[in-house]
Design an enzyme around this catalytic site. Sequence first.
Site, PDB file in Angstrom:
ATOM      1  N   CYS A 190      -6.263  22.820  18.366  1.00 44.64           N
ATOM      2  CA  CYS A 190      -6.172  23.347  19.725  1.00 44.64           C
ATOM      3  C   CYS A 190      -5.459  22.406  20.670  1.00 44.64           C
ATOM      4  O   CYS A 190      -6.016  22.006  21.694  1.00 44.64           O
ATOM      5  CB  CYS A 190      -7.561  23.654  20.231  1.00 44.64           C
ATOM      6  N   GLU A 191      -4.280  21.973  20.311  1.00 40.90           N
ATOM      7  CA  GLU A 191      -3.463  21.241  21.268  1.00 40.90           C
ATOM      8  C   GLU A 191      -1.995  21.341  20.873  1.00 40.90           C
ATOM      9  O   GLU A 191      -1.664  21.411  19.682  1.00 40.90           O
ATOM     10  CB  GLU A 191      -3.901  19.792  21.426  1.00 40.90           C
ATOM     11  N   TYR A 243      -1.842   6.695   4.175  1.00 43.72           N
ATOM     12  CA  TYR A 243      -2.335   6.924   5.524  1.00 43.72           C
ATOM     13  C   TYR A 243      -2.314   8.410   5.882  1.00 43.72           C
ATOM     14  O   TYR A 243      -2.080   8.784   7.023  1.00 43.72           O
ATOM     15  CB  TYR A 243      -1.556   6.070   6.542  1.00 43.72           C
ATOM     16  N   GLY A 273       0.850  -1.186   0.000  1.00 45.46           N
ATOM     17  CA  GLY A 273       0.000   0.000   0.000  1.00 45.46           C
ATOM     18  C   GLY A 273       0.884   1.233   0.000  1.00 45.46           C
ATOM     19  O   GLY A 273       1.036   1.936  -0.995  1.00 45.46           O
TER      20      GLY A 273
END
Length: 441
Positions: free
Chosen positions: A369-370, A399, A296
């Site tokens: 927001c982190e 991915y 893949g």
Amino acid sequence: MTSPWSRSAAWTDELTIADVPVSVLAERFGTPSYVLDVPDLRTRCRDVVAAAARAGEEHGIATSVYYASKAFSSVAVLRWAYAEGLRVDVASLGELATALRAEVPGAAIGLHGNNKSEAELDLALRNGVGRIVIDSLSEIELVAERARAAGVTAPVMVRVTTGVHAGGHEYIATAHEDQKFGLSLASGAALEAVARILATPELRLLGLHSHIGSQIMVPEGFVEAARSLLRLRSEVFASTGVLLEELDLGGGFGVAYTADDDAPDVPALIAGLVGTVAQVASETGEAAPALSFEPGRSLVGPTVTTLYRVGTVKPVRLDGGGERLYVSVDGGMSDNIRTVLYGATYTAALASRRSEAQPVLSRVVGKHCESGDIVIRDVMLPADIRRGDLLAVPVTGAYGRSLASNYNQMPRPGVVAVGEGDPREIVRRESIEDLLALDLG
Ligand code: LLP
């Protein structure tokens, strides 16, 4: 050292992909966008199929290569992959539906999954799927029952956990004992599955399957797994007289995310595995099995570049002295979770202009927001990088879009194909309206 940039990427006074300047792509399709280098993708598909076939011919072994569509699934990509001679591996109803929409014939589709639903099995069987990879003892009866209901015989393989430990992160290694996939060789579950399947008239056993993990850079693990499968095949032959016709060695072939990674030449690696299996099989005196593979990442990963627009740029003082430039882009962990999830490394380049400025230690961060919202932990970028610049991150095809989320109600980026006719979106960018349309109030 392998260049991480897709093969049609080139630099003029800016980055171009298949001769299209990134500024044109950003203008026309917006940012962030995943830019797919179609000639690169098609070449990688063609090369791997040809290498397997050539090695197979040399050793009298039939080969097939399945594109593991979990890496990135879209109708256009599956059409290209199928046109280049690949079959398609799916692991959910959505992936199966996408393959069928791409007009991949059922016979060229393989169905995986550790928890297949009746709907998945029914759709697969209705479309004459080429193989269903059995992942547990309980699944044997389930597949037999759905085959009975559909009035067909189901072609199946047994996924064997060989105990080989390979691959990068714990979450992507799959053949050790204490994890959810497959039937254990060591405990005898794999042999038990074979016996039960052979005694089930609705099932036709094609062979054995092994997938040992992902982002694997060296062949040893595959060889070890192949030896285990061949031993099990001999055992089955000795005890039942049935010589299983096919082995699948799975996917997991690694790619270079940065120039520091030493990635294998995947077509050559696969050709080598075909030769090894032929040799080991000949030592047993049994006819060599047909061989299949399921890459893949190595097919689609290096063919996509994410284009971001730079926003806030902030120098931050480091504890031990020195400074790091925090370069914020208009995406982040919602379009590439791999850095956060697996500690993956990437590189990046200022793509919309050339800069003579000094390269400085930088961190590419998103707009979520982190503080863990990091796309690239450490990368050198020109000190004059600023709001409005385009930043390109290569090797985001596998991915990337397939693990994307709507965190912070961010629409997921589109996928833009270049190098095959006019640049065009093959997966449309989501809009805020798309998100709100799902919200029933
Ligand atoms: N076959 C089976 C049965 C698989 O489970 C997988 C990947 C493949 C083939 C394809 O492996 P590849 O050639 O792409 O390595 N999200 C993780 C990777 C998960 C791999 C899942 N299975 C990542 O981003 O690194």
